[in-house]
Enzyme design. Sequence first.
Site, PDB file in Angstrom:
ATOM      1  N   GLU A 216       0.631  -1.095  -0.039  1.00 51.60           N
ATOM      2  CA  GLU A 216       0.014   0.000  -0.073  1.00 51.60           C
ATOM      3  C   GLU A 216       0.866   1.257  -0.171  1.00 51.60           C
ATOM      4  O   GLU A 216       0.385   2.394  -0.402  1.00 51.60           O
ATOM      5  CB  GLU A 216      -0.831  -0.004   1.195  1.00 51.60           C
ATOM      6  CG  GLU A 216      -2.136  -0.991   0.957  1.00 51.60           C
ATOM      7  CD  GLU A 216      -3.063  -1.367   2.312  1.00 51.60           C
ATOM      8  OE1 GLU A 216      -4.229  -1.594   2.194  1.00 51.60           O
ATOM      9  OE2 GLU A 216      -2.309  -1.242   3.317  1.00 51.60           O
TER      10      GLU A 216
ATOM     11  N   ASP B 251     -12.299  -6.165  -2.755  1.00 44.51           N
ATOM     12  CA  ASP B 251     -13.294  -7.538  -2.365  1.00 44.51           C
ATOM     13  C   ASP B 251     -14.495  -6.895  -1.983  1.00 44.51           C
ATOM     14  O   ASP B 251     -14.611  -5.714  -1.655  1.00 44.51           O
ATOM     15  CB  ASP B 251     -12.610  -8.520  -1.403  1.00 44.51           C
ATOM     16  CG  ASP B 251     -12.269  -7.882  -0.114  1.00 44.51           C
ATOM     17  OD1 ASP B 251     -11.076  -7.471  -0.117  1.00 44.51           O
ATOM     18  OD2 ASP B 251     -13.170  -7.889   0.618  1.00 44.51           O
TER      19      ASP B 251
HETATM   20  N1  ADE Z   1      -9.385  -4.969   3.747  1.00 41.14           N
HETATM   21  C1  ADE Z   1      -9.637  -5.460   2.435  1.00 41.14           C
HETATM   22  N2  ADE Z   1     -10.534  -6.184   2.182  1.00 41.14           N
HETATM   23  C2  ADE Z   1     -10.960  -6.422   3.613  1.00 41.14           C
HETATM   24  C3  ADE Z   1     -12.171  -7.169   4.442  1.00 41.14           C
HETATM   25  N3  ADE Z   1     -12.829  -7.668   3.557  1.00 41.14           N
HETATM   26  N4  ADE Z   1     -12.120  -7.079   5.653  1.00 41.14           N
HETATM   27  C4  ADE Z   1     -11.345  -6.400   6.328  1.00 41.14           C
HETATM   28  N5  ADE Z   1     -10.325  -5.270   5.817  1.00 41.14           N
HETATM   29  C5  ADE Z   1     -10.225  -5.560   4.500  1.00 41.14           C
END
Ligand code: ADE
Length: 230
Positions: free
Chosen positions: A12, A198
């Site tokens: 990141e 996601d």
């Molecule tokens: N960072 C990226 N995706 C995430 C998720 N599903 N839950 C917590 N932190 C995240």
Amino acid sequence: MIIGIIGAMDIEVKELISSMADIKKETVSGIDFYQGKLEDKKVVVAECGIGKVYAAVCAQTMILKYEPDIIINTGVAGSLSTDLRIGDIVISDGVVQHDYDASPIGIPPGMISGINLIKVPCNEELVKKLVQAAQVLKDTNVAAGTVASGDQFICSKEKKDCIATTFDALCVEMEGAAIGHACYINKVDFCIIRAMSDMADGSAHMDFDTFVEIAVEKTILIIKNFLRQI
Ligand code: ADE
């Protein structure tokens, strides 16, 4: 004007660090801080590690040692909204800690003791500037709203729906609200920029690995554009 930038993972922040000029690195409490210039603006960039405690320690250390005027937390998140697909962007207008819960003793879920807030607000002008800076991205939905943080990677529909409805949050991650909490009590403006890696559902762990890099690239473009504009 010094801009603090915090990311949880190497992926990141590494592109930002490699784009910096006049770099000076210092390690405090195991966290690497990189002072220098990015897009000709003074910055201090740190990789804090995953989770709220690391994030708060990093923000507090950055504030005391480097005195940034604002802190931006950058990275990826799981989307809590059907309107935000993988690659889309959330700019926080405030942050909540979804796992801060003293409700069994009559305190509303997420209510932070001492400051008595559930949602810690961001500076409106800063939010506007970052939303503006995000317009550099093509074919990307950019939304301003609540970012929820907790010490859990969310990968179930049930959990995601619970966080979304309890806190009216757009996305979930693991650091932003801890950084916001530390900034708030130190009167430092802050904002979170997150690209969706996601959908925080049953496929989240697989999608994360596939899309994390593409998502990170978008946040880097926003930060560089923001720095050019201030
Ligand atoms: N960072 C990226 N995706 C995430 C998720 N599903 N839950 C917590 N932190 C995240």
